[in-house]
Write a protein that holds these residues in place. Structure first.
Motif, PDB file in Angstrom:
ATOM      1  N   ARG A  12       4.318   0.987   4.768  1.00  0.00           N
ATOM      2  CA  ARG A  12       4.288   1.085   3.312  1.00  0.00           C
ATOM      3  C   ARG A  12       2.892   0.821   2.755  1.00  0.00           C
ATOM      4  N   ARG A  13       1.939   0.517   3.629  1.00  0.00           N
ATOM      5  CA  ARG A  13       0.562   0.264   3.200  1.00  0.00           C
ATOM      6  C   ARG A  13      -0.242   1.555   3.240  1.00  0.00           C
ATOM      7  N   TYR A  14      -1.360   1.539   2.539  1.00  0.00           N
ATOM      8  CA  TYR A  14      -2.292   2.663   2.621  1.00  0.00           C
ATOM      9  C   TYR A  14      -3.016   2.602   3.957  1.00  0.00           C
ATOM     10  N   PRO A  80       1.640   6.157   0.752  1.00  0.00           N
ATOM     11  CA  PRO A  80       2.959   5.549   0.928  1.00  0.00           C
ATOM     12  C   PRO A  80       3.783   5.703  -0.348  1.00  0.00           C
ATOM     13  N   GLU A  83       6.399   1.504  -4.731  1.00  0.00           N
ATOM     14  CA  GLU A  83       7.360   0.409  -4.670  1.00  0.00           C
ATOM     15  C   GLU A  83       8.573   0.785  -5.523  1.00  0.00           C
ATOM     16  N   ASP A 177       4.744  -5.420  -3.619  1.00  0.00           N
ATOM     17  CA  ASP A 177       3.613  -5.257  -2.699  1.00  0.00           C
ATOM     18  C   ASP A 177       2.594  -4.214  -3.142  1.00  0.00           C
ATOM     19  N   THR A 178       2.650  -3.773  -4.392  1.00  0.00           N
ATOM     20  CA  THR A 178       1.733  -2.732  -4.860  1.00  0.00           C
ATOM     21  C   THR A 178       0.280  -3.097  -4.584  1.00  0.00           C
ATOM     22  N   ARG A 180      -0.870  -5.605  -2.554  1.00  0.00           N
ATOM     23  CA  ARG A 180      -1.071  -5.937  -1.137  1.00  0.00           C
ATOM     24  C   ARG A 180      -1.252  -4.696  -0.275  1.00  0.00           C
ATOM     25  N   ARG A 181      -0.671  -3.571  -0.684  1.00  0.00           N
ATOM     26  CA  ARG A 181      -0.754  -2.353   0.120  1.00  0.00           C
ATOM     27  C   ARG A 181      -2.174  -1.812   0.215  1.00  0.00           C
ATOM     28  N   ARG A 184      -5.976  -4.217   4.004  1.00  0.00           N
ATOM     29  CA  ARG A 184      -5.601  -4.086   5.423  1.00  0.00           C
ATOM     30  C   ARG A 184      -5.738  -5.450   6.075  1.00  0.00           C
TER      31      ARG A 184
END
Length: 191
Positions: A12-14, A80, A83, A177-178, A180-181, A184
């Motif tokens: 779900r992360r970039y 991704p 959210e 998590d917007t 946090r994504r 890294r």
């Protein structure tokens, strides 16, 4: 809220490249804006004013140079999924990203065209770098382009501010998590 496995969280992360493009463009845009603000405190014709303009111009060219691969990366690799949240929030986020991409393409291009229309080339003689002219010198065109560039620059402040506020709202108010994504981290997800 159910626990998310580290594998699902990473998906779900970039990507690392997307994170690099995001923060590199952010730093270059910040440098371009800071240079323009500092220019206002310098005397006309001074070395400090010339240096501020050079930083502004080259930061802009580098934003443009990164904008193309960044946009291609986004188009080819996607992003991704947003959210979970209301539809209006996803639409607003999409509109914000579209506006940001338009700005990082249009703003430096307008700046480069303005420099060219003023009869100048963007060059770093010490490194042998020179950006070819895209338009011929034209004082009337220069004035028009400069006006548009400055107006968009002011609007860009607002868009950047809204983007940052939205990320902070998601992080602190919604607790998702917007934000946090876009970071890294190796290993386990930190909460």
């Amino acid at each position: 809220m159910s626990a998310i496995s580290p594998t699902d969280a990473l998906a779900r992360r970039y990507s690392g490249a997307a994170v690099f493009f995001h923060w590199a463009v952010f730093l270059l845009v910040a440098a371009a804006y800071a240079a323009m603000e500092l220019k206002g405190f310098t005397a006309r014709g001074s070395a400090a004013r010339f240096a501020a303009m050079a930083v502004h111009e080259w930061a802009g060219v580098l934003v443009l140079a990164l904008a193309v691969p960044r946009l291609l990366w986004r188009l080819l690799g996607g992003a991704p999924a947003p959210e979970p949240g209301p539809r209006w929030m996803r639409l607003a986020g999409g509109a914000m990203h579209l506006a940001l991409y338009l700005f990082i393409l249009a703003q430096p291009l307008l700046g480069l065209l303005t420099v060219n229309a003023a009869g100048h080339l963007l060059a770093l003689p010490a490194l042998g770098l020179e950006v070819p002219a895209l338009v011929a010198p034209d004082p009337a065109l220069k004035d028009t382009l400069k006006s548009i560039h400055e107006t968009l620059g002011t609007a860009f402040y607002t868009v950047i501010g809204l983007h940052a506020l939205a990320a902070l709202f998601h992080h602190y108010m919604l607790g998702d998590d917007t934000l946090r994504r876009m970071w890294r981290r190796r290993g386990r997800m930190a909460r």
